[in-house]
Design a protein around this motif. Structure first.
Motif, short mmCIF file in Angstrom:
data_model
loop_
_atom_site.label_atom_id
_atom_site.label_comp_id
_atom_site.label_asym_id
_atom_site.label_seq_id
_atom_site.Cartn_x
_atom_site.Cartn_y
_atom_site.Cartn_z
N GLY A 16 0.84 -1.20 0.00
CA GLY A 16 0.00 0.00 0.00
C GLY A 16 0.87 1.24 0.00
N VAL A 17 0.40 2.28 0.68
CA VAL A 17 1.09 3.58 0.67
C VAL A 17 2.57 3.44 1.05
CG1 VAL A 17 1.14 5.84 1.84
CG2 VAL A 17 -1.06 4.80 1.23
N ILE A 18 2.83 2.77 2.15
CA ILE A 18 4.20 2.72 2.68
C ILE A 18 5.03 1.63 2.01
CG2 ILE A 18 5.53 2.21 4.79
CD1 ILE A 18 4.28 5.04 4.60
N GLY A 19 4.43 0.45 1.80
CA GLY A 19 5.18 -0.65 1.18
C GLY A 19 5.66 -0.30 -0.22
N THR A 36 5.00 -8.81 -1.91
CA THR A 36 3.83 -9.67 -1.80
C THR A 36 2.68 -8.90 -1.17
OG1 THR A 36 3.05 -11.83 -1.03
CG2 THR A 36 4.53 -10.65 0.45
N ASP A 37 1.47 -9.16 -1.67
CA ASP A 37 0.27 -8.48 -1.17
C ASP A 37 -0.92 -9.24 -1.75
OD1 ASP A 37 -0.46 -5.07 -0.45
OD2 ASP A 37 -1.98 -6.55 -0.97
N PRO A 38 -1.91 -9.59 -0.93
CA PRO A 38 -3.02 -10.39 -1.46
C PRO A 38 -4.06 -9.59 -2.23
CG PRO A 38 -3.32 -9.96 0.88
CD PRO A 38 -2.02 -9.34 0.51
N PRO A 92 -1.74 -3.95 7.16
CA PRO A 92 -2.64 -3.10 7.95
C PRO A 92 -2.31 -3.07 9.44
CG PRO A 92 -3.89 -4.38 6.36
CD PRO A 92 -2.48 -4.88 6.28
N GLU A 93 -2.62 -1.94 10.03
CA GLU A 93 -2.21 -1.61 11.40
C GLU A 93 -3.25 -2.11 12.42
OE1 GLU A 93 0.59 -0.41 12.25
OE2 GLU A 93 0.42 0.93 13.96
N ARG A 94 -3.28 -3.44 12.62
CA ARG A 94 -4.19 -3.99 13.63
C ARG A 94 -3.41 -5.02 14.43
NH1 ARG A 94 -7.49 -4.59 9.06
NH2 ARG A 94 -7.38 -6.85 9.20
N PHE A 97 -4.01 -8.81 13.87
CA PHE A 97 -3.61 -9.13 12.50
C PHE A 97 -2.08 -9.24 12.41
CE2 PHE A 97 -2.28 -7.83 8.30
CZ PHE A 97 -3.09 -8.57 7.46
N LYS A 98 -1.40 -8.29 13.02
CA LYS A 98 0.08 -8.29 12.92
C LYS A 98 0.66 -9.49 13.68
CE LYS A 98 1.26 -3.76 11.48
NZ LYS A 98 1.76 -3.37 10.17
N ILE A 99 0.04 -9.86 14.82
CA ILE A 99 0.57 -11.00 15.58
C ILE A 99 0.54 -12.26 14.72
CG2 ILE A 99 0.08 -12.56 17.54
CD1 ILE A 99 -0.85 -10.04 19.10
N SER A 119 5.33 -0.54 11.25
CA SER A 119 4.18 -0.13 12.09
C SER A 119 4.39 1.22 12.77
CB SER A 119 3.93 -1.19 13.15
OG SER A 119 2.94 -0.70 14.04
N SER A 120 3.36 2.05 12.69
CA SER A 120 3.43 3.38 13.29
C SER A 120 3.13 3.35 14.78
CB SER A 120 2.40 4.32 12.66
OG SER A 120 2.65 4.46 11.31
N GLY A 121 2.41 2.32 15.21
CA GLY A 121 1.98 2.41 16.60
C GLY A 121 2.04 1.12 17.39
N1 LIG Z 1 0.48 5.78 5.94
C1 LIG Z 1 1.45 6.33 6.65
O1 LIG Z 1 1.64 7.57 6.67
C2 LIG Z 1 2.39 5.45 7.44
C3 LIG Z 1 3.64 6.00 7.84
C4 LIG Z 1 4.56 5.16 8.49
C5 LIG Z 1 4.20 3.84 8.78
N2 LIG Z 1 2.97 3.35 8.42
C6 LIG Z 1 2.66 1.95 8.74
O2 LIG Z 1 2.81 1.18 7.56
C7 LIG Z 1 1.89 0.07 7.60
C8 LIG Z 1 1.05 0.10 6.34
O3 LIG Z 1 0.32 1.31 6.30
P1 LIG Z 1 -0.22 1.89 4.91
O4 LIG Z 1 -0.62 3.29 5.20
O5 LIG Z 1 0.76 1.61 3.82
O6 LIG Z 1 -1.54 1.00 4.71
P2 LIG Z 1 -2.28 0.63 3.35
O7 LIG Z 1 -3.67 0.29 3.74
O8 LIG Z 1 -2.04 1.67 2.32
O9 LIG Z 1 -1.54 -0.71 2.87
C9 LIG Z 1 -1.66 -1.93 3.53
C10 LIG Z 1 -1.44 -3.02 2.49
O10 LIG Z 1 -1.36 -4.29 3.14
C11 LIG Z 1 -1.98 -5.24 2.30
N3 LIG Z 1 -2.30 -6.46 3.03
C12 LIG Z 1 -3.43 -6.82 3.63
N4 LIG Z 1 -3.32 -8.05 4.17
C13 LIG Z 1 -2.05 -8.47 3.89
C14 LIG Z 1 -1.34 -9.64 4.16
N5 LIG Z 1 -1.86 -10.66 4.84
N6 LIG Z 1 -0.06 -9.76 3.72
C15 LIG Z 1 0.50 -8.74 3.03
N7 LIG Z 1 -0.13 -7.59 2.76
C16 LIG Z 1 -1.39 -7.44 3.18
C17 LIG Z 1 -3.17 -4.50 1.74
O11 LIG Z 1 -3.68 -5.15 0.57
C18 LIG Z 1 -2.59 -3.13 1.46
O12 LIG Z 1 -2.05 -3.05 0.15
C19 LIG Z 1 1.07 0.22 8.89
O13 LIG Z 1 1.62 -0.61 9.89
C20 LIG Z 1 1.25 1.69 9.25
O14 LIG Z 1 1.17 1.93 10.63
C21 LIG Z 1 2.07 4.12 7.74
#
Ligand SMILES: NC(=O)c1ccc[n+]([C@@H]2O[C@H](COP(=O)([O-])OP(=O)(O)OC[C@H]3O[C@@H](n4cnc5c(N)ncnc54)[C@H](O)[C@@H]3O)[C@@H](O)[C@H]2O)c1
Length: 324
Positions: A16-19, A36-38, A92-94, A97-99, A119-121
């Motif tokens: 997603g955004v960060i990956g 990888t991303d589903p 995702p930041e849950r 889920f992360k565990i 993870s941000s938090g």
């Molecule tokens: N957005 C921000 O500004 C920011 C900044 C720093 C850190 N973060 C952290 O980065 C992490 C991701 O945040 P984001 O904003 O990129 O979220 P996002 O929702 O944009 O991306 C999350 C991605 O994870 C994928 N996903 C879902 N289940 C999955 C699985 N089982 N295996 C692999 N991928 C899976 C989703 O399809 C999605 O593409 C979070 O932990 C967040 O705290 C976010």
């Protein structure tokens, strides 16, 4: 377990955004990246993001061997992680889920490889709960967007080994990032706490009718924010102390500052206050899309990094110690 094997192959979990931004960053530093991303369309979206970021990364400076052709995508996480030297997790930041995800990633990743979470938090002690090899699990928290902003907050959990933390810090530094080591786990790590502390007072001043949203932002980005892009606040106070430097500041200016700290407010975040902020932000954006604003900001940030020599540092250090 020692964590000193060279890092060549990076796995990105969650694009997603960060990956996606991390993937672009690692490609620009000359690594092989498997993502990888589903999600449906995840690969297409990732490649589009990398293509769009490449111009910015080229302006920052590409390392030897940097190529978008070194990106591969594998929706099967187990396969994607099987050869990874470092995993950068961005799902995702849950907490629950992360565990589960970390237990699965732990199974799939070679035991002497680092698993870093963006993870941000969520603290690493929580994420490593069900891992068989929790000693290599840590947080490597970037600041958005990771392909431009150098800061990475590194923090281990109760079961993380000091060697893994040291390798992660050395690795991030070797590719031109600015890793900092948090010696204790905190919800929100530190940089987001700084933002929360500042934003609490900004919202308070808006709530109290002292400032409009626009003037609150202007007070930050045309004032201290300009300096924060150059030096941190403690070093700034050294300058603020004049010829007497930080000692003069501590002797004469710290007490008034402490008085000001005691007078800071805490806003009541009502729907009305949220609406006031939203209205103000839309006036500030003045028709520009989020993408347009991000591009404008990135352009200025790259200019600032160039002025500070950080882009040169990034490509030089990665060229010297990079994987190509
Ligand atoms: N957005 C921000 O500004 C920011 C900044 C720093 C850190 N973060 C952290 O980065 C992490 C991701 O945040 P984001 O904003 O990129 O979220 P996002 O929702 O944009 O991306 C999350 C991605 O994870 C994928 N996903 C879902 N289940 C999955 C699985 N089982 N295996 C692999 N991928 C899976 C989703 O399809 C999605 O593409 C979070 O932990 C967040 O705290 C976010």
């Amino acid at each position: 377990m020692s964590y000193d094997k060279p890092i060549h192959r990076i796995a990105i979990v969650g694009t997603g955004v960060i990956g996606a931004s991390w993937a672009a960053q690692y490609l620009a530093r000359g690594f092989d990246v498997v993502a990888t991303d589903p999600a449906p369309n995840a690969e297409e979206n990732l490649r589009k993001y990398v293509d769009e970021a490449w111009e910015e990364l080229t302006a920052i400076g590409l390392s030897t061997g940097a190529s978008r052709d070194r990106l591969s995508f594998n929706a099967n996480m187990k396969e994607a992680l099987s050869n990874a030297d470092l995993v950068q997790e961005n799902a995702p930041e849950r907490p629950e889920f992360k565990i589960k995800l970390f237990a699965d990633m732990d199974e799939a990743t070679p035991v002497d490889s680092i698993i870093a979470s963006s993870s941000s938090g969520i603290t690493p002690s929580v994420m490593q709960t069900n891992c068989k090899h929790p000693e290599r699990v840590l947080v490597g928290h970037p600041f958005n967007p990771p392909h431009i902003i150098p800061l990475v907050e590194v923090v281990g959990g109760s079961k993380t080994s000091p060697e893994a933390i040291q390798q992660a810090i050395a690795f991030y530094a070797s590719i031109g990032k600015k890793p900092i080591h948090l010696k204790k786990e905190l919800p929100g790590h530190v940089a987001n706490r700084f933002q929360a502390a500042l934003y609490r007072e900004m919202l308070y001043l808006i709530e109290q009718g002292v400032l409009s949203v626009e003037d609150t932002d202007a007070a930050v980005c045309y004032g201290p924010g300009l300096r924060w892009g150059v030096m941190g606040q403690s070093l700034q106070w050294h300058l603020g102390g004049g010829a007497g430097g930080i000692k003069h500041f501590m002797d004469h200016l710290m007490d008034p500052l402490q008085g000001m700290m005691k007078a800071l407010g805490t806003p009541d975040i009502t729907p009305e206050l949220k609406q006031t902020v939203m209205d103000g932000v839309m006036r500030e954006a003045s028709g520009r899309s989020v993408d347009q604003l991000a591009q404008d900001e990135n352009r200025v940030l790259i200019g600032l990094l160039k002025l500070r020599g950080l882009d040169a540092e990034a490509s030089a250090s990665a060229t010297e110690s990079g994987p190509a």
